[in-house]
Design an enzyme around this catalytic site. Structure first.
Site, mmCIF file in Angstrom:
data_model
loop_
_atom_site.group_PDB
_atom_site.id
_atom_site.type_symbol
_atom_site.label_atom_id
_atom_site.label_comp_id
_atom_site.label_asym_id
_atom_site.label_seq_id
_atom_site.Cartn_x
_atom_site.Cartn_y
_atom_site.Cartn_z
ATOM 1 N N ASP A 74 0.855 -1.203 0.000
ATOM 2 C CA ASP A 74 0.000 0.000 0.000
ATOM 3 C C ASP A 74 0.889 1.251 0.000
ATOM 4 O OD1 ASP A 74 -2.126 1.730 0.308
ATOM 5 O OD2 ASP A 74 -2.417 1.296 2.442
HETATM 6 C C1 SPV Z 1 -7.315 1.829 3.861
HETATM 7 O O1 SPV Z 1 -8.251 1.054 4.092
HETATM 8 O O2 SPV Z 1 -6.589 1.739 2.866
HETATM 9 C C2 SPV Z 1 -7.039 2.953 4.761
HETATM 10 C C3 SPV Z 1 -7.294 2.796 6.193
HETATM 11 O O3 SPV Z 1 -6.514 3.943 4.318
HETATM 12 S S1 SPV Z 1 -5.817 2.259 6.931
HETATM 13 O O4 SPV Z 1 -5.405 1.021 6.283
HETATM 14 O O5 SPV Z 1 -6.083 2.100 8.336
HETATM 15 O O6 SPV Z 1 -4.801 3.296 6.722
HETATM 16 MG MG MG Z 2 -5.550 3.657 2.546
#
Ligand code: SPV
Ligand code: MG
Length: 311
Positions: A74
């Site tokens: 991510d």
């Molecule tokens: C996501 O679901 O990608 C978010 C929330 O941004 S978190 O993973 O908690 O950052």
């Molecule tokens: Mg996110």
């Protein structure tokens, strides 16, 4: 027949804004990472003994879930292009409001293009977080969390608001000061700047194991709103502090609750256990209880086109 959504983009886009005004309790949205998980978020409902039906109010297009489901980290690898493809996939088979994870939002110009594209697709809102591109996932305890200058981020919000054509699209600012360990005064200072820049809602994110810091923020935020004569919804993502009930969050001032990655994580666990069971037993029989019966799956993906409600 295909499972088709039940409303046009124009009809869907404003649903969340309307709900935020009319709801007398907390709104909850659930993460989806593909069409199937979106059908679950859209359609799952339970009824209590008194006959009350409970369901989710919308769908969270999560960056973490989207990238993880592609086997990627991510870290804003693909920009919003891949996310838009996912939005299209989800929009095709659902009819509840969709809120999209915009990560850092990219440059001002990128953000403006993305807002136009999302509005056109009937998306209800975009959340952008005040970190420097490329951001790391907020729940990653190892990687650095680098905050954007709050004035730079406020300018991004103002520019995003200028770009939108409709009245009902929400540009939501997500504050990462607590994630970055910068403390409550920094988080509230940022809230003030983003409110004045025109944010339609504020997310306070936290990765504490307890809800205390988001509850403390909510108290400061209410004072801030009072002082600025504003009534801007507050949003939270209770992943690490999941013991708190929705009603308690609502009483503290949170209007919208995002269940951010639960379908992706539960699917991952079930898939892994299934793969292991097949290897362990040298056949599939023992894996069956971990799997959805095929008729149930067929029922989920092949419903009749939903009846169109009469307004
Ligand atoms: C996501 O679901 O990608 C978010 C929330 O941004 S978190 O993973 O908690 O950052
Ligand atoms: Mg996110």
């Amino acid at each position: 027949m295909l499972p088709l959504r039940n409303n046009l983009p124009e009809q869907r886009r404003g649903l969340l804004k309307k709900l935020l005004v009319s709801a007398t309790g907390p709104l909850r949205i659930l993460e989806s990472h593909n069409g199937l998980s979106a059908l679950i978020a859209n359609d799952t409902a339970i009824s209590s003994s008194s006959g009350t039906i409970t369901s989710f109010d919308g769908i969270w297009i999560s960056g973490l879930a989207e990238t993880a489901s592609r086997g990627l980290p991510d870290i804003e690898l693909q920009g919003l292009t891949a996310r838009l493809a996912l939005c299209r996939e989800v929009a095709m088979v659902t009819d509840k409001p969709m809120v999209v994870d915009g990560d850092t939002g990219g440059t001002i110009e990128q953000l403006q293009y993305h807002i136009r594209l999302l509005e056109g697709m009937g998306i209800s809102g975009l959340i952008i977080e005040d970190k420097v591109f490329p951001k790391n996932n907020s729940l990653d305890m190892v990687k650095p969390q680098v905050l954007e200058d709050p004035d730079v981020f406020a300018r991004k919000i103002a520019a995003g608001k200028q770009a939108q054509l409709s009245e009902d699209f929400l540009l939501i600012a997500r504050i990462e000061a607590l994630i970055a360990g910068k403390g409550m005064p920094e988080a509230l200072m940022r809230a003030q700047k983003y409110l004045l820049a025109g944010a339609d809602a504020i997310v306070i994110h936290s990765r504490s194991g307890r809800p205390d810091e988001v509850l403390e923020f909510a108290r400061g935020y209410q004072e801030l709103c009072r002082a600025n004569q504003l009534d801007v919804p507050l949003v939270c993502i209770p992943t690490t502090y999941g013991s708190i009930k929705e009603e308690e969050l609502f009483e503290a001032g949170f209007k919208l609750i995002i269940y951010a990655n639960f379908l992706l994580r539960s699917a991952y666990l079930a898939m892994k256990e299934t793969a292991e069971a097949i290897l362990e037993h040298g056949r599939s029989l023992e894996a069956e209880p971990l799997c959805c019966p095929l008729p149930e799956l067929f029922k989920c993906i092949e419903p009749a086109v939903r009846a169109v409600p009469k307004n």
